[in-house]
Scaffold this active site. Structure first.
Site, PDB file in Angstrom:
ATOM      1  N   ALA B  37     -62.731  -5.353 -11.248  1.00  0.00           N
ATOM      2  CA  ALA B  37     -62.283  -5.269 -12.757  1.00  0.00           C
ATOM      3  C   ALA B  37     -62.343  -3.460 -12.950  1.00  0.00           C
ATOM      4  O   ALA B  37     -63.171  -2.802 -12.617  1.00  0.00           O
ATOM      5  CB  ALA B  37     -63.094  -6.108 -13.781  1.00  0.00           C
ATOM      6  N   ASP B  38     -61.114  -2.848 -13.815  1.00  0.00           N
ATOM      7  CA  ASP B  38     -61.367  -1.886 -14.316  1.00  0.00           C
ATOM      8  C   ASP B  38     -61.700  -1.998 -15.586  1.00  0.00           C
ATOM      9  O   ASP B  38     -62.002  -2.956 -16.333  1.00  0.00           O
ATOM     10  CB  ASP B  38     -60.118  -0.920 -14.385  1.00  0.00           C
ATOM     11  CG  ASP B  38     -58.684  -1.686 -14.793  1.00  0.00           C
ATOM     12  OD1 ASP B  38     -59.023  -2.211 -15.793  1.00  0.00           O
ATOM     13  OD2 ASP B  38     -57.683  -1.179 -14.526  1.00  0.00           O
ATOM     14  N   SER B  39     -61.915  -0.665 -16.407  1.00  0.00           N
ATOM     15  CA  SER B  39     -62.416  -0.848 -17.775  1.00  0.00           C
ATOM     16  C   SER B  39     -61.266  -1.623 -18.637  1.00  0.00           C
ATOM     17  O   SER B  39     -62.020  -2.299 -19.828  1.00  0.00           O
ATOM     18  CB  SER B  39     -62.911   0.658 -18.250  1.00  0.00           C
ATOM     19  OG  SER B  39     -61.522   1.294 -18.353  1.00  0.00           O
ATOM     20  N   ASP B  41     -59.658  -4.081 -17.964  1.00  0.00           N
ATOM     21  CA  ASP B  41     -59.645  -5.540 -17.370  1.00  0.00           C
ATOM     22  C   ASP B  41     -61.111  -6.129 -18.379  1.00  0.00           C
ATOM     23  O   ASP B  41     -61.033  -7.107 -18.959  1.00  0.00           O
ATOM     24  CB  ASP B  41     -59.933  -5.619 -15.991  1.00  0.00           C
ATOM     25  CG  ASP B  41     -58.868  -5.444 -15.290  1.00  0.00           C
ATOM     26  OD1 ASP B  41     -57.937  -6.073 -15.621  1.00  0.00           O
ATOM     27  OD2 ASP B  41     -59.121  -4.727 -13.925  1.00  0.00           O
ATOM     28  N   THR B  42     -62.321  -5.245 -18.408  1.00  0.00           N
ATOM     29  CA  THR B  42     -63.276  -5.936 -19.212  1.00  0.00           C
ATOM     30  C   THR B  42     -63.113  -5.900 -20.505  1.00  0.00           C
ATOM     31  O   THR B  42     -63.506  -6.813 -21.173  1.00  0.00           O
ATOM     32  CB  THR B  42     -64.574  -4.868 -19.092  1.00  0.00           C
ATOM     33  OG1 THR B  42     -64.267  -3.573 -19.385  1.00  0.00           O
ATOM     34  CG2 THR B  42     -64.924  -4.599 -17.504  1.00  0.00           C
TER      35      THR B  42
END
Lengths: 245, 80
Positions: B37-39, B41-42
């Site tokens: 995940a990238d930021s 996505d979080t």
């Protein structure tokens, strides 16, 4: 090209000259439009003129609660939101040394903060859709500055910086964020200019005329379209050549 | 709401959102380090959890949700 069939757009400041022209332009390409502003009469008149696919959403963008509710209302009225045009803006001109705190605050609040709040709220749905368009209407003076408009120029320059930051955050989700920077456009704002000011302006515009709302609408249609999918974080200057940046 | 049910629903959201294989979504799995995940996505995952479970996850709590298990235990304490 540039079809907006099936797209749903919210235009703030749609009771004004430029906002109305943008709404007409998006609508003419097939979009459903939500017309937001403070003056009910011109909004209803515009909605009646457009006929189908037009909704009126009254909102005063100096009222934070109204700002925070607007995206939800637009999504409810149209079943979602694909295109947000932050066009609403006001001026409270005066030399900086004499500028009242209230004149600084209201201009920043309506022109910049409301655009941020609306963008933040709109991004939620756009992220889910993996598609979206945010178009912020800035101004040539946001780039060049203008004596007597420290507040307005700051708000418009702020929109450009904000758009670039947002564009980087959401580009991977198919959402673009761009600005249109009109030069001198015939509107209620330019109608307030006196003859001497008007002459001075004309001599600085290579195209030899003031711009029209339609000139801005055409740029908005382009940036809203699928064809502009690879254009993000940019400022499109529509000013007859008065500033070449 | 049973605890295993919460865990299943969390895992389903993670699988759907991040497009990862179900076996990889263990309670120990870190969204960023293990699941790619990238930021952004979080942020989206937190929004999806809020929607699915009808809770609000404040920013300071969201910052502590780093693994699938973190999300499950937060929701076990705060959902329903």
């Amino acid at each position: 090209m540039f079809s907006l069939e099936g797209k749903r757009a919210l235009v703030t400041g749609a009771s004004g000259g430029i906002g109305g022209a943008i709404a007409r332009g998006l609508h003419a390409q097939g979009a459903r439009v939500a017309l937001s502003g403070t003056r009910e009469e011109p909004l209803n008149a515009l909605a009646a003129e457009l006929g189908d696919r037009a909704h009126v959403l009254l909102a005063n963008l100096s009222d934070t609660a109204a700002v925070d509710g607007l995206i939800g209302e637009a999504e409810k009225a149209m079943g979602g939101l694909d295109i947000l045009v932050n066009n609403a803006g006001l001026t409270r001109d005066g030399l900086a040394m004499r500028m009242k705190d209230a004149d600084w605050e209201i201009v920043l609040k309506v022109n910049l903060e409301a655009a941020f709040r609306l963008s933040r709220a709109a991004l939620k749905g756009m992220m889910r859709q993996r598609a979206g368009r945010i178009i912020n209407i800035t101004s040539v003076v946001g780039v060049t500055g203008n004596a007597g408009q420290a507040n307005y120029a700051a708000s418009k320059a702020g929109l450009i910086g904000m758009s670039k930051a947002l564009a980087q955050e959401v580009a991977s989700r198919g959402i673009t964020v761009n600005c249109i920077a009109p030069g001198f456009i015939t509107s209620a704002m330019t109608d307030q200019l006196n003859e001497k000011q008007r002459e001075g302006i004309m001599s600085s515009i290579p195209a030899g005329r003031l711009g029209s709302g339609e000139d801005i609408a055409a740029a908005a249609v382009f940036l809203a379209s699928q064809e502009a999918d690879y254009v993000t974080g940019q400022t499109l200057h529509v000013n007859g050549g008065m500033a070449m940046i | 709401m049973s605890e295993s049910n919460i865990e299943e629903r969390v895992k389903k959201i993670v699988v759907e959102h991040l497009g990862v294989e179900e076996e990889k979504v263990t309670k120990e799995a870190s969204f960023i380090d293990d699941l790619g995940a990238d930021s952004l996505d979080t942020v989206e995952l937190v929004m999806a959890f809020e929607e699915e479970f009808g809770v609000e996850i404040p920013d300071d709590a969201a910052e502590t949700i780093l693994t699938v298990g973190d999300a499950v235990s937060f929701l076990e304490k705060n959902a329903g």
